[in-house]
Enzyme design. Structure first.
Site, PDB file in Angstrom:
ATOM      1  N   HIS A 191      33.641 -14.823 -27.174  1.00 60.09           N
ATOM      2  CA  HIS A 191      34.086 -16.024 -27.907  1.00 60.09           C
ATOM      3  C   HIS A 191      33.356 -17.283 -27.480  1.00 60.09           C
ATOM      4  O   HIS A 191      33.492 -18.317 -28.121  1.00 60.09           O
ATOM      5  CB  HIS A 191      35.593 -16.209 -27.714  1.00 60.09           C
ATOM      6  N   ASP A 203      29.892 -25.139 -26.987  1.00 62.95           N
ATOM      7  CA  ASP A 203      31.084 -24.409 -27.424  1.00 62.95           C
ATOM      8  C   ASP A 203      30.654 -23.176 -28.199  1.00 62.95           C
ATOM      9  O   ASP A 203      29.689 -23.237 -28.974  1.00 62.95           O
ATOM     10  CB  ASP A 203      31.944 -25.315 -28.330  1.00 62.95           C
TER      11      ASP A 203
END
Ligand code: F6P
Length: 535
Positions: A157, A366
């Site tokens: 992720h 991110d």
């Protein structure tokens, strides 16, 4: 019918009614499991003096939950230590913050072994196993070592850095080797996929064949599957928040009066660029004093991993910066910045997003950033707000119609805030429509189906291709000024094809649900020669 077994570090059980921190993997996994049914295995989030040696699943609706406590020593070494003081900063390109120590690494491997031992008796031959996130990288190797031949997939992720950065981690070659125990590895972007493959080639001498990587007898497919959100559900939540103005929204709009709202929502994490964002908002008010008194920044930042020193330091620093800027720029009847360190319900967040003219999503790095997608989903289509998005979020690879910024450049972010607040409605609507089309055509259902079809099928998804209905980049469209920063970046950092990926006909999830005989069962795997040694 095959069963889906999801394994993640944290499992959130619905009856606990916990507030799920903004964005996040928990929301995505729960909707995947509710759609397909199955078992969710992982850490309960609690510690106990004597963690049990077996686990009893609890069934709630279509999903069974099997949760395991950790001992305090395991929480320290596996979770806080190796996962969050070594892997997390390393994967977010923060070598300076990366703290490696051998006993934490040993604890990380030991918890992965314990998870494998506890999961083993719960597995059925037809199960498709889907493991999530950096806490559990070696889990498939541990399962293979115990004779598991089911299809096993992994989804990462967060970002995966280049071999140069990853190679700085002691035992990096050993750890990266364990990735080859998976049949399919999913990454958020093609850059991450290429970095992992490059790492396997550089550190383990693996061979690359397109999106397949061969190391010894096994081969693993590594592809990009940009994660999405439940767009329709979030849109409805936001629309409802307008009709039934909830308490938190009233509390926000009250003191703001008719003022404009800029919003940031993130776990209190240094990767999110919260301090840099506050500074950028201060810069915006200094450069454009006409906005003083007319606009406020609301930063929602639920505390996270507070036992890790770098997070405690960020907590202190964000208070210090907000306090300094408020004292320097505020008025007796106007506080420019409010930092609220608590978690809100999803419906309250949807309402905040809808109320905000600007969504400020400026992480330093991110994997994807689901807040960016939630902000878009929550907008009023007739009068939408503007998303300001870091070029270092995975979401920037899909959401090119946002104002794309470099979060390290305070002035650039400040100017993007000004541009967003001044943007005419026609341009806001045009950008919003394209952003919305992108997130709607690559939502959570698309992501799950496409990944599971790839995992349960021949082992290879269609390559990173846009989902059905993804709008083509409009060649004649006016190019937003700030977006140039993305366009001028080096080739390796350029976003993949806009909107992610091509329609996978296979993305209907058709493969998920095939008969057992339709599956290739990999030969019983031998322990990897250099796999981390248990002890
Ligand atoms: O995806 C990153 C991640 O580590 C997820 O696993 C998790 O849901 C989220 O960040 C929050 O982290 P934590 O579980 O450490 O609070």
């Amino acid at each position: 019918m095959m069963r889906l077994v999801v394994v993640s570090n944290r499992v959130t059980m619905p009856e606990r009614g916990e507030k799920v921190a903004a964005g996040g993997l928990a929301v995505a996994l729960r909707s995947a499991l509710e759609q397909h049914g199955g078992l969710w295995f992982g850490w309960s989030g609690a510690t106990s003096a004597e963690p049990s040696s077996r686990v009893e699943p609890v069934r709630l609706g279509k999903v069974s939950y099997a949760v395991v406590d950790l001992s305090e020593a395991e929480r320290q070494s596996y979770y806080l230590g190796f996962s969050n003081r070594a892997l997390w900063p390393l994967m977010h390109y923060r070598l300076g913050l990366t703290e490696f120590n051998r006993s934490d690494y040993a604890g990380y491997l030991a918890v992965n072994r314990r998870f494998a031992r506890l999961l083993l008796p719960l597995l059925k031959p037809d199960d498709v196993i889907w493991i999530h996130d950096y806490h559990l990288i070696p889990l498939a190797a541990e399962l293979r070592r115990r004779g598991v031949t089911n299809r096993i997939g992994y989804f990462h992720h967060i970002p995966w850095p280049s071999a140069e950065v990853f190679g700085a981690l002691p035992f990096s070659a050993t750890l990266i080797s364990t990735m080859t125990a998976y049949d399919l590895v999913g990454m958020q972007t093609q850059v991450d996929a290429d970095n992992l493959i490059g790492g396997l080639v550089a550190l383990r001498g693996a061979r690359r064949e397109g999106d397949r990587v061969r190391a010894g007898p096994r081969s693993t497919v590594v592809q990009a599957f940009p994660i999405g959100i439940d767009v329709e559900a979030f849109r409805k939540l936001a629309a409802a928040s307008v009709r039934a103005v909830t308490q938190p929204i009233r509390a926000t709009t009250g003191p703001l009066g008719g003022r404009k709202l800029v919003i940031g929502v993130d776990r209190l994490d240094y990767s999110k660029g919260i301090v840099q964002r506050l500074e950028a908002f201060g810069q915006f008010l200094r450069s454009h004093p006409e906005h003083r008194g007319n606009v406020g920044l609301l930063q929602i930042a639920p505390p996270s991993r507070s036992d890790v020193p770098e997070y405690a330091e960020l907590d202190r620093q964000s208070d210090e910066v907000a306090g300094r800027l408020n004292a320097a720029l505020g008025e007796f009847d106007w506080t420019p910045i409010r930092v609220v360190k608590k978690a809100y319900s999803r419906s309250a967040l949807a309402g905040f997003y809808r109320r905000a003219q600007v969504g400020l999503v400026t992480p330093m790095r991110d994997g994807m950033n689901l807040v960016a997608k939630e902000y878009v989903a929550a907008q009023n289509p007739e009068d939408p707000g503007v998303l300001v998005l870091s070029r270092f979020a995975g979401a920037a690879h899909q959401l090119g119609e946002a104002l794309i910024v470099n979060p390290y450049d305070t002035h650039e972010v400040a100017e993007a805030i000004r541009t967003a607040l001044a943007m005419p409605k026609s341009e806001r609507v045009r950008r919003f429509e394209r952003l919305y089309a992108t997130i709607a055509s690559s939502d959570i259902g698309w992501w799950t189906s496409r990944y599971l079809a790839a995992l349960s099928g021949a082992g290879a998804a269609e390559s990173a291709v846009p989902p059905p209905g993804t709008p083509k980049p409009a060649s004649g469209a006016r190019k937003p000024a700030v977006r140039q920063s993305v366009r001028s970046r080096p080739a390796a950092e350029k976003p993949a094809a806009k909107g992610g990926a091509k329609p996978a006909g296979a993305a209907s999830g058709a493969g998920f649900g095939k008969k057992r005989s339709d599956f290739r069962q990999p030969a019983r795997a031998k322990p990897l020669p250099n796999a981390p040694s248990p002890r």
